[in-house]
Design a protein around this motif. Structure first.
Motif, PDB file in Angstrom:
ATOM      1  N   SER A  93      -0.487   0.263   5.110  1.00 53.14           N
ATOM      2  CA  SER A  93       0.251  -0.735   4.326  1.00 53.14           C
ATOM      3  C   SER A  93       0.140  -0.431   2.837  1.00 53.14           C
ATOM      4  O   SER A  93       1.127  -0.514   2.103  1.00 53.14           O
ATOM      5  CB  SER A  93      -0.310  -2.132   4.605  1.00 53.14           C
ATOM      6  OG  SER A  93      -0.098  -2.491   5.937  1.00 53.14           O
ATOM      7  N   ALA A  94      -1.069  -0.085   2.388  1.00 55.45           N
ATOM      8  CA  ALA A  94      -1.255   0.200   0.963  1.00 55.45           C
ATOM      9  C   ALA A  94      -0.439   1.416   0.548  1.00 55.45           C
ATOM     10  O   ALA A  94       0.122   1.450  -0.552  1.00 55.45           O
ATOM     11  CB  ALA A  94      -2.734   0.414   0.651  1.00 55.45           C
ATOM     12  N   GLY A  95      -0.341   2.428   1.424  1.00 50.97           N
ATOM     13  CA  GLY A  95       0.459   3.608   1.119  1.00 50.97           C
ATOM     14  C   GLY A  95       1.922   3.243   0.960  1.00 50.97           C
ATOM     15  O   GLY A  95       2.602   3.689   0.028  1.00 50.97           O
ATOM     16  N   ALA A  96       2.428   2.392   1.878  1.00 52.66           N
ATOM     17  CA  ALA A  96       3.816   1.942   1.775  1.00 52.66           C
ATOM     18  C   ALA A  96       4.024   1.158   0.484  1.00 52.66           C
ATOM     19  O   ALA A  96       5.019   1.350  -0.225  1.00 52.66           O
ATOM     20  CB  ALA A  96       4.166   1.076   2.986  1.00 52.66           C
ATOM     21  N   GLY A  97       3.062   0.286   0.162  1.00 55.86           N
ATOM     22  CA  GLY A  97       3.167  -0.514  -1.056  1.00 55.86           C
ATOM     23  C   GLY A  97       3.181   0.353  -2.297  1.00 55.86           C
ATOM     24  O   GLY A  97       3.962   0.130  -3.226  1.00 55.86           O
ATOM     25  N   LEU A  98       2.317   1.390  -2.320  1.00 56.97           N
ATOM     26  CA  LEU A  98       2.262   2.287  -3.474  1.00 56.97           C
ATOM     27  C   LEU A  98       3.583   3.021  -3.654  1.00 56.97           C
ATOM     28  O   LEU A  98       4.092   3.166  -4.772  1.00 56.97           O
ATOM     29  CB  LEU A  98       1.111   3.292  -3.318  1.00 56.97           C
ATOM     30  CG  LEU A  98       1.046   4.376  -4.389  1.00 56.97           C
ATOM     31  CD1 LEU A  98       0.865   3.767  -5.767  1.00 56.97           C
ATOM     32  CD2 LEU A  98      -0.094   5.355  -4.115  1.00 56.97           C
ATOM     33  N   ALA A  99       4.158   3.491  -2.530  1.00 60.31           N
ATOM     34  CA  ALA A  99       5.428   4.219  -2.620  1.00 60.31           C
ATOM     35  C   ALA A  99       6.503   3.338  -3.251  1.00 60.31           C
ATOM     36  O   ALA A  99       7.267   3.788  -4.110  1.00 60.31           O
ATOM     37  CB  ALA A  99       5.864   4.678  -1.228  1.00 60.31           C
ATOM     38  N   GLY A 115      16.953   3.488  -0.329  1.00 56.53           N
ATOM     39  CA  GLY A 115      16.572   2.318   0.443  1.00 56.53           C
ATOM     40  C   GLY A 115      15.075   2.137   0.479  1.00 56.53           C
ATOM     41  O   GLY A 115      14.323   3.102   0.686  1.00 56.53           O
ATOM     42  N   ARG A 116      14.648   0.917   0.254  1.00 57.03           N
ATOM     43  CA  ARG A 116      13.219   0.648   0.213  1.00 57.03           C
ATOM     44  C   ARG A 116      12.505   0.936   1.529  1.00 57.03           C
ATOM     45  O   ARG A 116      11.389   1.462   1.513  1.00 57.03           O
ATOM     46  CB  ARG A 116      12.998  -0.805  -0.204  1.00 57.03           C
ATOM     47  CG  ARG A 116      13.365  -1.063  -1.654  1.00 57.03           C
ATOM     48  CD  ARG A 116      13.564  -2.534  -1.914  1.00 57.03           C
ATOM     49  NE  ARG A 116      12.326  -3.295  -1.815  1.00 57.03           N
ATOM     50  CZ  ARG A 116      11.454  -3.425  -2.809  1.00 57.03           C
ATOM     51  NH1 ARG A 116      11.691  -2.865  -3.955  1.00 57.03           N
ATOM     52  NH2 ARG A 116      10.353  -4.110  -2.658  1.00 57.03           N
ATOM     53  N   PRO A 117      13.117   0.633   2.678  1.00 54.95           N
ATOM     54  CA  PRO A 117      12.389   0.920   3.926  1.00 54.95           C
ATOM     55  C   PRO A 117      12.036   2.390   4.078  1.00 54.95           C
ATOM     56  O   PRO A 117      10.945   2.729   4.523  1.00 54.95           O
ATOM     57  CB  PRO A 117      13.379   0.468   5.015  1.00 54.95           C
ATOM     58  CG  PRO A 117      14.232  -0.543   4.353  1.00 54.95           C
ATOM     59  CD  PRO A 117      14.367  -0.087   2.933  1.00 54.95           C
ATOM     60  N   LEU A 121       8.365   3.910   4.285  1.00 56.22           N
ATOM     61  CA  LEU A 121       7.959   4.699   5.452  1.00 56.22           C
ATOM     62  C   LEU A 121       7.334   6.021   5.009  1.00 56.22           C
ATOM     63  O   LEU A 121       6.324   6.470   5.566  1.00 56.22           O
ATOM     64  CB  LEU A 121       9.178   4.940   6.341  1.00 56.22           C
ATOM     65  CG  LEU A 121       8.892   5.587   7.693  1.00 56.22           C
ATOM     66  CD1 LEU A 121       7.883   4.769   8.464  1.00 56.22           C
ATOM     67  CD2 LEU A 121      10.173   5.726   8.497  1.00 56.22           C
ATOM     68  N   THR A 122       7.929   6.649   3.990  1.00 57.84           N
ATOM     69  CA  THR A 122       7.371   7.897   3.487  1.00 57.84           C
ATOM     70  C   THR A 122       5.926   7.683   3.010  1.00 57.84           C
ATOM     71  O   THR A 122       5.015   8.441   3.369  1.00 57.84           O
ATOM     72  CB  THR A 122       8.213   8.408   2.301  1.00 57.84           C
ATOM     73  OG1 THR A 122       9.574   8.399   2.685  1.00 57.84           O
ATOM     74  CG2 THR A 122       7.799   9.805   1.911  1.00 57.84           C
ATOM     75  N   LEU A 242       6.572   0.144  12.098  1.00 53.32           N
ATOM     76  CA  LEU A 242       6.529  -1.322  12.077  1.00 53.32           C
ATOM     77  C   LEU A 242       5.928  -1.816  10.775  1.00 53.32           C
ATOM     78  O   LEU A 242       6.467  -2.679  10.088  1.00 53.32           O
ATOM     79  CB  LEU A 242       5.697  -1.837  13.257  1.00 53.32           C
ATOM     80  CG  LEU A 242       6.300  -1.692  14.651  1.00 53.32           C
ATOM     81  CD1 LEU A 242       5.255  -1.984  15.711  1.00 53.32           C
ATOM     82  CD2 LEU A 242       7.470  -2.646  14.797  1.00 53.32           C
ATOM     83  N   ALA A 243       4.762  -1.229  10.411  1.00 53.87           N
ATOM     84  CA  ALA A 243       4.059  -1.688   9.205  1.00 53.87           C
ATOM     85  C   ALA A 243       4.879  -1.397   7.952  1.00 53.87           C
ATOM     86  O   ALA A 243       4.996  -2.243   7.054  1.00 53.87           O
ATOM     87  CB  ALA A 243       2.703  -1.012   9.116  1.00 53.87           C
ATOM     88  N   ALA A 244       5.481  -0.207   7.882  1.00 59.01           N
ATOM     89  CA  ALA A 244       6.231   0.173   6.683  1.00 59.01           C
ATOM     90  C   ALA A 244       7.428  -0.743   6.485  1.00 59.01           C
ATOM     91  O   ALA A 244       7.717  -1.168   5.361  1.00 59.01           O
ATOM     92  CB  ALA A 244       6.680   1.634   6.795  1.00 59.01           C
TER      93      ALA A 244
END
Lengths: 659, 291
Positions: A93-99, A115-117, A121-122, A242-244
């Protein structure tokens, strides 16, 4: 499975949340108009529009996000056979948030076009790869993966905070809502989230059989003729998706992925099929209920505690309860290669010279309006913060070594165990009560905060017949998250002073005065003397309570005194440089890989390196972007984080979960 | 409005020739760490030698132009002490929320501390006394008197307004707003103009209330005044959200967009707020578009 019990829990949670929701709707609209408003709102009635476009979609998004997190949690827990795995504890989750933070700050066009998703995800995938890479040498043992995930999570969080600070130094919205906000103004977010989550959810159905087999051991699975690796990868990929998607829609929401499967199991869902059914249901209800409680407590529109942070109030106690049951699946031995320094005295002397040389240079070299200047005119202004930062680094490093030796755990450190966060909360509470001028009382409050977290972490993490030091870290995650809730509330209450509170939380050293620096420096020899007096205990305690007791040592007294010392050192340092930074952790590792293993030389070497790291971070923070200041604690984290990850990846001698 | 323009223009021209002030022996070498004090100084015709975040001020507050001669010495809450010391100031001006910096600033120069935002909810009144106080200290009492008089003149009650109450806010992101209650400078100016703040709660405190968007629906009768900047996600929301378009004020066009205004400012900002609100409310409903 006892369906009756499980069903009653679900019904109970749902009834509670529904009651709160109905109460909110009743305040908004007369009962007769509900049905009409829910489906065909009158475009001229604000109350009906609010129900249809704000209130109901928020409930729907909470249910959907909660379900996705619950499903992601149960997938991760099953594939990793680890009851504490979830997107938040694994760093996903933190990785997705940082991106997303990086994309928003550096390339707003990118977020719009890609696109944010996809961006989320990346980031989530990179974080997952990093966390798994870090724990590969431990054969993905539950503990190793959790620790790697925790490191990735902390680092991503620190980078996000730094990017926000640089992009907009006075915008607090990241702190207020970066932790996950569920506010809606139409159904578009719900629809786009549903479209993304539904295929992932359907794909999981295909995986039910492989997932069942994964619960068995490797040999059992092979006996059934199943290649587990592809199924495992697919499961991890789906859980990450799912989390991303959830993060890209509503921000980072922790603990739901942890709580839902745990609750499902507690209700009697033993088989994976049952868990896959009940976890999303319970996750949806947990997040919905949390949101209803937040909205009811603060009133409509006044979302003072973001729901994403409020979940810590539910999740942290859960970790406290679950942690004692966690076992290291792969027994990790202390048989790692031990490097011994050939000439420890000589090396220490070199380090001292390096430290002094760096200090001398930092006092004289600086960036002034006319450019880089070597001058002794600024020494009087530079020594307080340089000395204060260095002393804080030394104290944190010494406290880190103390904790590492006391717990026999190479990852124990004031920051990871939440002790720094405890000191920060103590400072915030004390300042609110006695005011910032009463420095002595604020120090006392900060020390109390540190000691309280230390006591809590040790009491909950150290229980059980055989000492399991790694529980400490998990309880530490929870303590950190609880502290974060308090800090969020304090930032909201601080008004115009919120900026300086945030600067201190990020490790700003600009306000260190001469007397404060000298006080901290004075504590260094006191701490050193105490360590010399207690060095025999330090050498014996890592052997474990039983062995140390046989050697004629009052284990309780020794531990108590050493812990008191660690708490006081952490509190003093935190007041100077804030709770951020891996200095306490890094310095111990640096000392160990440089070959210092006996207690006293190790403490000395760690203190020198900790002092040096903070000295350099402080100097860089004051000069690289002059006249703008960069917080030293943040710089130490940004520099130290990759270094620490590098050590773990490269050096066999300092693997996570082995000393 | 002519008097306001005259004062501001006079201020600007005096700043461009700071030598005049110095020659009179009246203007000490000042470093300013607060934007409210910075604009007060500029309006009194004195250019400080340095100020915090001059670039940010020009971008986000921009009440008065900052002369090029003013050195930027870094962040308001953490300025570059070495640069300040190299400039050898006679005094450093801070606001009371920056008091934590006093111990590190005191060795550099005498610290003058002024209180405008103290939780009393009366920043406008405080700004008047701060202006007089500051003017007296730098030998510009007369200019301070004119600035106060010009401000008061700009704050006469609005004639011919339909009497609707007003909600003052700006967007934080697509779904969160900062609402300015009676304690804010904008709220103070609003009541000085004889207008009612539709946000009945609050009074005392810091003046800025973080809320989520549905809070705007709680005052259906109000007229909305939105300060810039409007972030991109909020623009998208305004274009798409049925809830936003269904807000009575939005439906009826009772919505005004104003440029960014520094919400912790002093008298020059108060004058600018009064002028902006007066002009905005003189426009008919349904005309304003997000800029």
């Amino acid at each position: 499975m006892r369906p009756a019990l499980s069903l009653s829990v679900v019904l109970y949670l749902a009834a509670l949340a529904a009651a709160l929701l109905l109460h909110r709707i009743a305040v908004l609209l007369p009962g007769g108009a509900w049905l009409a408003a829910a489906f065909h709102p009158d475009a001229t009635s604000v109350a009906q529009l609010t129900l249809h476009f704000s209130l109901l979609p928020r409930v729907a998004v909470a249910l959907l996000a909660g379900a996705a997190l619950g499903l992601s949690g149960v997938l991760l827990q099953q594939v990793l056979r680890n009851p504490l795995a979830e997107p938040a504890t694994l760093g996903i989750s933190a990785g997705a948030g940082l991106a997303i933070t990086l994309a928003d700050a550096l390339a707003p066009g990118l977020a719009a076009s890609w696109g944010r998703p996809f961006i989320a995800l990346t980031g989530a995938l990179l974080a997952a790869v990093l966390a798994f890479g870090l724990s590969a040498k431990q054969r993905f043992s539950p503990i190793a993966i959790l620790l790697a995930g925790l490191l990735v999570s902390l680092y991503a969080g620190a980078v996000s905070a730094g990017v926000q600070l640089l992009a907009n130094p006075y915008d607090l919205s990241f702190y207020l809502w970066g932790g996950g906000s569920l506010v809606q103004q139409d159904w578009s977010l719900f629809r786009s989230l549903l479209v993304r989550l539904l295929p992932v959810g359907l794909a999981v159905i295909v995986l039910v059989r492989p997932l069942t087999v994964m619960g068995l051991d490797e040999a059992g699975a092979k006996g059934l003729g199943l290649a587990l690796a592809p199924a495992r990868l697919a499961t991890l990929g789906l859980a990450t998706c799912l989390a991303a998607f959830v993060v890209s829609a509503v921000g980072v929401i922790g603990f739901v992925g942890l709580a839902a499967p745990a609750l499902a199991r507690a209700c009697g869902a033993r088989r994976i099929g049952q868990q896959l059914l009940w976890s999303p249901l319970l996750g949806a209800l947990i997040l919905w209920l949390t949101d209803e409680i937040v909205l009811t407590a603060f009133g409509a529109g006044r979302e003072f505690l973001p729901t994403g942070a409020a979940t810590a109030l539910i999740g942290a106690p859960l970790i406290f309860v679950l942690a004692p049951r966690l076992r290291a699946a792969v027994a990790y031995a202390r048989t790692a290669t031990i490097i011994r320094a050939r000439h420890p005295g000589l090396i220490l002397l070199l380090w001292v010279e390096l430290f002094l040389g760096a200090g001398y240079g930092a006092l004289h070299l600086g960036r002034m309006p006319q450019g880089w200047v070597w001058t002794d005119a600024m020494v009087a202004l530079r020594w307080p913060h340089l000395l204060g930062a260095a002393a804080a680094g030394m104290l944190l490093a010494a406290a880190g070594v103390l904790l590492q030796r006391l717990t026999g755990n190479p990852m124990a450190s004031p920051d990871l165990l939440g002790i720094s966060e405890g000191a920060a909360c103590g400072r915030i509470v004390a300042t609110a009560i006695v005011g910032p001028a009463a420095a002595g009382l604020v120090w006392l409050g900060s020390s109390l905060g540190a000691m309280m977290v230390l006591a809590l972490v040790l009491a909950l993490g150290g229980r059980g017949r055989r000492a399991q030091p790694d529980r400490l870290l998990l309880v530490g995650i929870a303590a950190n998250a609880l502290g974060g809730v308090l800090v969020t509330l304090a930032l909201l209450a601080a008004g115009p002073a919120a900026g300086s509170l945030r600067a201190w939380m990020l490790g700003d050293t600009g306000l260190i005065t001469g007397p404060a620096a000298i006080t901290a420096v004075a504590l260094v020899p006191v701490a050193a003397a105490a360590l010399v007096a207690m060095r025999r205990w330090l050498a014996l305690l890592p052997l474990g309570g039983f062995a140390a007791g046989n050697l004629g040592l009052s284990v309780a007294t020794a531990r108590g005194l050493l812990l008191l010392a660690a708490g006081l050192m952490t509190a003093t340092a935190t007041l100077l440089v804030g709770p951020l930074g891996f200095v306490g952790l890094m310095s111990g590792h640096l000392a160990r890989i440089s070959g210092f293993h006996r207690p006293l030389p190790q403490v000395l070497a760690a203190s020198l390196s900790g002092g040096l790291i903070m000295l350099l971070a402080d100097w860089a923070g004051h000069n690289l972007a002059a006249p703008d200041m960069l917080p030293a604690g943040l710089l130490a984290t940004l520099i130290g984080g990759p270094y620490l990850l590098g050590i773990i990846l490269v050096r066999r001698s300092s693997r996570i979960g082995a000393s | 409005m002519t008097s306001r323009r005259a004062v501001l223009a006079g201020a600007a021209s005096a700043c461009l020739i700071p030598g005049l002030a110095d020659a009179a022996g009246l203007s000490p070498r000042l470093v300013v760490l607060d934007w409210g004090l910075l604009e007060t100084l500029l309006a009194l015709g004195v250019a400080p030698i340095a100020a915090a975040e001059t670039g940010n001020y020009a971008r986000t507050a921009a009440t008065l132009p900052v002369p090029r001669s003013v050195t930027d010495i870094g962040l308001r809450l953490d300025p570059d002490l070495e640069w300040i010391s190299a400039l050898k100031p006679n005094a450093i001006l801070i606001n009371s929320a920056q008091s934590a910096q006093v111990p590190v600033l005191k060795p550099l120069a005498p610290v003058w501390r002024f209180t405008i935002y103290d939780g009393s909810g009366l920043p406008l009144r405080n700004a008047v006394s701060v202006t007089r106080n500051l003017g007296g200290r730098i030998g510009r009492s007369q200019q301070a008197g004119s600035l106060v008089a010009a401000t008061q003149q700009s704050l006469t009650p609005l004639a011919g307004y339909d009497g609707r109450s007003i909600l003052l806010f700006s967007f934080l992101d697509a779904t969160h707003i900062a609402l300015y209650d009676r304690s804010s400078l904008a709220g103070n100016v609003l009541s000085a103009l004889g207008l009612a703040n539709a946000w009945g709660q609050g009074g005392g405190g810091w003046g800025v209330v973080p809320l989520s968007l549905p809070a705007l629906a709680q005052s259906p009768e109000a007229r909305l005044i939105c300060f810039g900047p409007v972030p991109q996600p909020a623009r998208r929301m305004m274009a798409q959200s049925p809830l936003w378009r269904g807000l009575p004020a939005v439906r009826a066009g009772r919505l005004r967009f104003l440029p960014p205004v520094w919400n912790y400012g002093a008298l020059p900002t108060a004058m600018r707020l009064a002028g902006l609100m007066r002009a905005a409310l003189a426009r008919p409903d349904g005309q304003d578009r997000v800029g």
